[in-house]
Write an enzyme that holds these catalytic residues in place. Structure first.
Site, PDB file in Angstrom:
ATOM      1  N   LYS A 260       0.796  -1.187  -0.002  1.00 48.28           N
ATOM      2  CA  LYS A 260      -0.059   0.240  -0.116  1.00 48.28           C
ATOM      3  C   LYS A 260       0.894   1.209  -0.012  1.00 48.28           C
ATOM      4  O   LYS A 260       2.044   1.301   0.522  1.00 48.28           O
ATOM      5  CB  LYS A 260      -1.025   0.128   1.189  1.00 48.28           C
ATOM      6  CG  LYS A 260      -0.292   0.069   2.493  1.00 48.28           C
ATOM      7  CD  LYS A 260       0.169   1.520   3.273  1.00 48.28           C
ATOM      8  CE  LYS A 260       0.856   1.291   4.506  1.00 48.28           C
ATOM      9  NZ  LYS A 260       1.703   2.504   4.743  1.00 48.28           N
TER      10      LYS A 260
ATOM     11  N   MET B 137      11.298  -3.555   2.745  1.00 48.60           N
ATOM     12  CA  MET B 137      11.117  -3.561   4.257  1.00 48.60           C
ATOM     13  C   MET B 137      11.428  -2.212   4.750  1.00 48.60           C
ATOM     14  O   MET B 137      12.453  -1.796   4.413  1.00 48.60           O
ATOM     15  CB  MET B 137      11.722  -4.865   4.915  1.00 48.60           C
ATOM     16  CG  MET B 137      11.150  -6.188   4.674  1.00 48.60           C
ATOM     17  SD  MET B 137      11.475  -7.357   5.496  1.00 48.60           S
ATOM     18  CE  MET B 137      13.284  -7.483   5.489  1.00 48.60           C
TER      19      MET B 137
ATOM     20  N   GLY C   8       7.395   1.689   4.450  1.00 35.59           N
ATOM     21  CA  GLY C   8       6.134   2.371   4.815  1.00 35.59           C
ATOM     22  C   GLY C   8       5.087   1.869   3.770  1.00 35.59           C
ATOM     23  O   GLY C   8       4.052   2.507   3.266  1.00 35.59           O
TER      24      GLY C   8
ATOM     25  N   ASP D 281      -1.866  -1.586  10.585  1.00 35.79           N
ATOM     26  CA  ASP D 281      -2.352  -1.486   8.976  1.00 35.79           C
ATOM     27  C   ASP D 281      -2.680  -2.782   8.543  1.00 35.79           C
ATOM     28  O   ASP D 281      -3.277  -3.004   7.268  1.00 35.79           O
ATOM     29  CB  ASP D 281      -1.030  -1.407   8.113  1.00 35.79           C
ATOM     30  CG  ASP D 281      -0.171  -0.102   7.988  1.00 35.79           C
ATOM     31  OD1 ASP D 281      -0.899   1.060   8.563  1.00 35.79           O
ATOM     32  OD2 ASP D 281       0.998   0.137   7.725  1.00 35.79           O
TER      33      ASP D 281
HETATM   34  O1  C5P Z   1       0.693  -1.113  14.572  1.00 38.35           O
HETATM   35  P1  C5P Z   1       2.116  -1.075  14.284  1.00 38.35           P
HETATM   36  O2  C5P Z   1       3.121  -2.346  14.973  1.00 38.35           O
HETATM   37  O3  C5P Z   1       2.066  -1.096  12.835  1.00 38.35           O
HETATM   38  O4  C5P Z   1       2.955   0.126  14.854  1.00 38.35           O
HETATM   39  C1  C5P Z   1       4.175   0.263  15.145  1.00 38.35           C
HETATM   40  C2  C5P Z   1       4.538   1.324  15.838  1.00 38.35           C
HETATM   41  O5  C5P Z   1       4.020   2.637  15.202  1.00 38.35           O
HETATM   42  C3  C5P Z   1       3.898   1.302  17.312  1.00 38.35           C
HETATM   43  O6  C5P Z   1       4.524   0.641  18.292  1.00 38.35           O
HETATM   44  C4  C5P Z   1       3.626   3.002  17.699  1.00 38.35           C
HETATM   45  O7  C5P Z   1       4.789   3.251  17.995  1.00 38.35           O
HETATM   46  C5  C5P Z   1       3.564   3.549  16.177  1.00 38.35           C
HETATM   47  N1  C5P Z   1       2.146   3.776  15.714  1.00 38.35           N
HETATM   48  C6  C5P Z   1       1.474   4.923  16.445  1.00 38.35           C
HETATM   49  N2  C5P Z   1       0.125   5.411  16.083  1.00 38.35           N
HETATM   50  C7  C5P Z   1      -0.341   4.323  15.214  1.00 38.35           C
HETATM   51  C8  C5P Z   1       0.220   3.288  14.570  1.00 38.35           C
HETATM   52  C9  C5P Z   1       1.585   3.243  14.982  1.00 38.35           C
HETATM   53  O8  C5P Z   1       2.090   5.354  17.496  1.00 38.35           O
HETATM   54  N3  C5P Z   1      -1.647   5.008  14.516  1.00 38.35           N
END
Ligand code: C5P
Length: 320
Positions: free
Chosen positions: A15, A98, A101, A139
């Site tokens: 994405k 990797m 984003g 995501d």
């Molecule tokens: O949910 P995910 O594992 O992808 O998130 C990785 C890191 O990004 C989280 O540990 C957090 O620090 C940050 N994050 C955030 N707010 C979001 C999504 C991710 O602070 N909405």
């Protein structure tokens, strides 16, 4: 006695975020977002095999070593939730860079959440899949629907919108790995407050533009990614790539997620090729946006031997 192995070859699409605004920090430590997600044609290849049996195990063979791989975690979550027993075996060929984003890990996880219940014949309610997806990553739920969608809250509250139009898109993947958690920290957002309201209005404009079927290049004026300022400060070379895409005619050029990948939307294939030549020292991948219809049809194709009809969520032919 183990049963016959049910196999499928599927594509896990990446994405981009067409816009991404980070409003403020939430009491749970995550951030409130306003974003527009879009699936793109770049995809990992995932082979899935399920052999019904008495013992349950999960095996993964991956083209790159990834600690705590989301494929394995998603598979364990599916088997535990559904009570299905047997061997779930995966072969993953990573094509999505990797730390870009691009949602590479999340799409692999979502692919398992969609495919494995079909192969086991033990369906999991859609709402539960979304819950399980949210625990695996912010995501992941988006990849259960694909296409164009607005993401609110942590990014897990999703509203599908009409497909964004863009055919000639270049994706540039710099050799830089940006840590998502670090990028959020660098933003230094305070707790979500009413000061966030102007940002909400901007997102509404993007949502209206997508919903109106306008081509992505026309959104330039109200399409932003809040991470660009902090990430470009730390890695000026990423900002330079965005500037080059614009210089060579991109109607819209943005970083996706917390970086490091950048995409540029072009009007025609010739200007896209010119930009591609100018960036030949980088990893440049021509892509297109994947509509929801194309996303669903890729899923049906990948699992065609194991499903009964054309419905979504998919109906397994093994479920009683
Ligand atoms: O949910 P995910 O594992 O992808 O998130 C990785 C890191 O990004 C989280 O540990 C957090 O620090 C940050 N994050 C955030 N707010 C979001 C999504 C991710 O602070 N909405």
């Amino acid at each position: 006695m183990p049963g016959t192995t049910r196999r499928a070859k599927i594509k896990a699409f990446a994405k981009v975020n067409l816009c991404l605004e980070v409003l403020g920090c939430r009491p749970d430590g995550y951030h409130d977002l306003r974003t527009v997600f879009q699936t793109i044609s770049l995809a990992d290849d995932l082979e899935v095999g399920f052999t019904p049996g008495r013992q349950t195990s999960v095996e993964l063979e991956s083209s790159v070593d990834i600690e705590n791989n989301l494929v394995v975690r998603a598979a364990r979550a599916v088997l535990e939730e559904s009570g299905a027993k047997g061997l779930a075996k995966f072969r993953l060929k990573k094509k999505i860079p990797m730390g870009g984003g691009l949602g590479g890990g999340s799409t692999d996880a979502a692919a398992v959440l969609i495919a494995l219940p079909v192969l086991t014949g033990r369906p999991i309610a859609w709402e539960r899949l979304i819950d399980i997806g949210s625990t695996l990553g912010s995501d992941v739920p988006f990849f259960l629907m694909g296409g164009s969608a607005i993401g609110l809250g942590r990014g897990t509250e999703l509203y599908p919108v009409a497909d964004a139009q863009a055919q000639h898109v270049l994706l540039v993947a710099p050799r830089v790995h940006v840590s998502t958690a670090e990028a959020y920290k660098a933003l230094g957002r305070p707790l979500t407050s009413v000061d966030s309201l102007p940002k909400i209005n901007i997102s509404q404009l993007v949502a209206l533009a997508v919903g109106g079927g306008r081509i992505a290049g026309d959104w330039r004026d109200f399409c932003s990614n809040d991470f660009e300022s902090v990430v470009f400060r730390q890695y000026p070379e990423i900002g330079e790539i965005r500037r080059k895409l614009e210089k060579f005619g991109a109607r819209l050029a943005r970083m996706t997620g917390s970086g490091a990948a950048v995409f540029g939307v072009f009007e025609d294939v010739w200007s896209m090729d010119r930009a591609s030549s100018a960036l030949r020292n980088e990893t440049v991948i021509p892509i297109s946006f994947v509509s929801r219809a194309r996303y669903f049809s890729a899923w049906r194709k990948g699992l065609s031997q194991h499903i009964d009809d054309n419905q979504w969520p998919l109906h397994s032919r093994y479920s009683r």
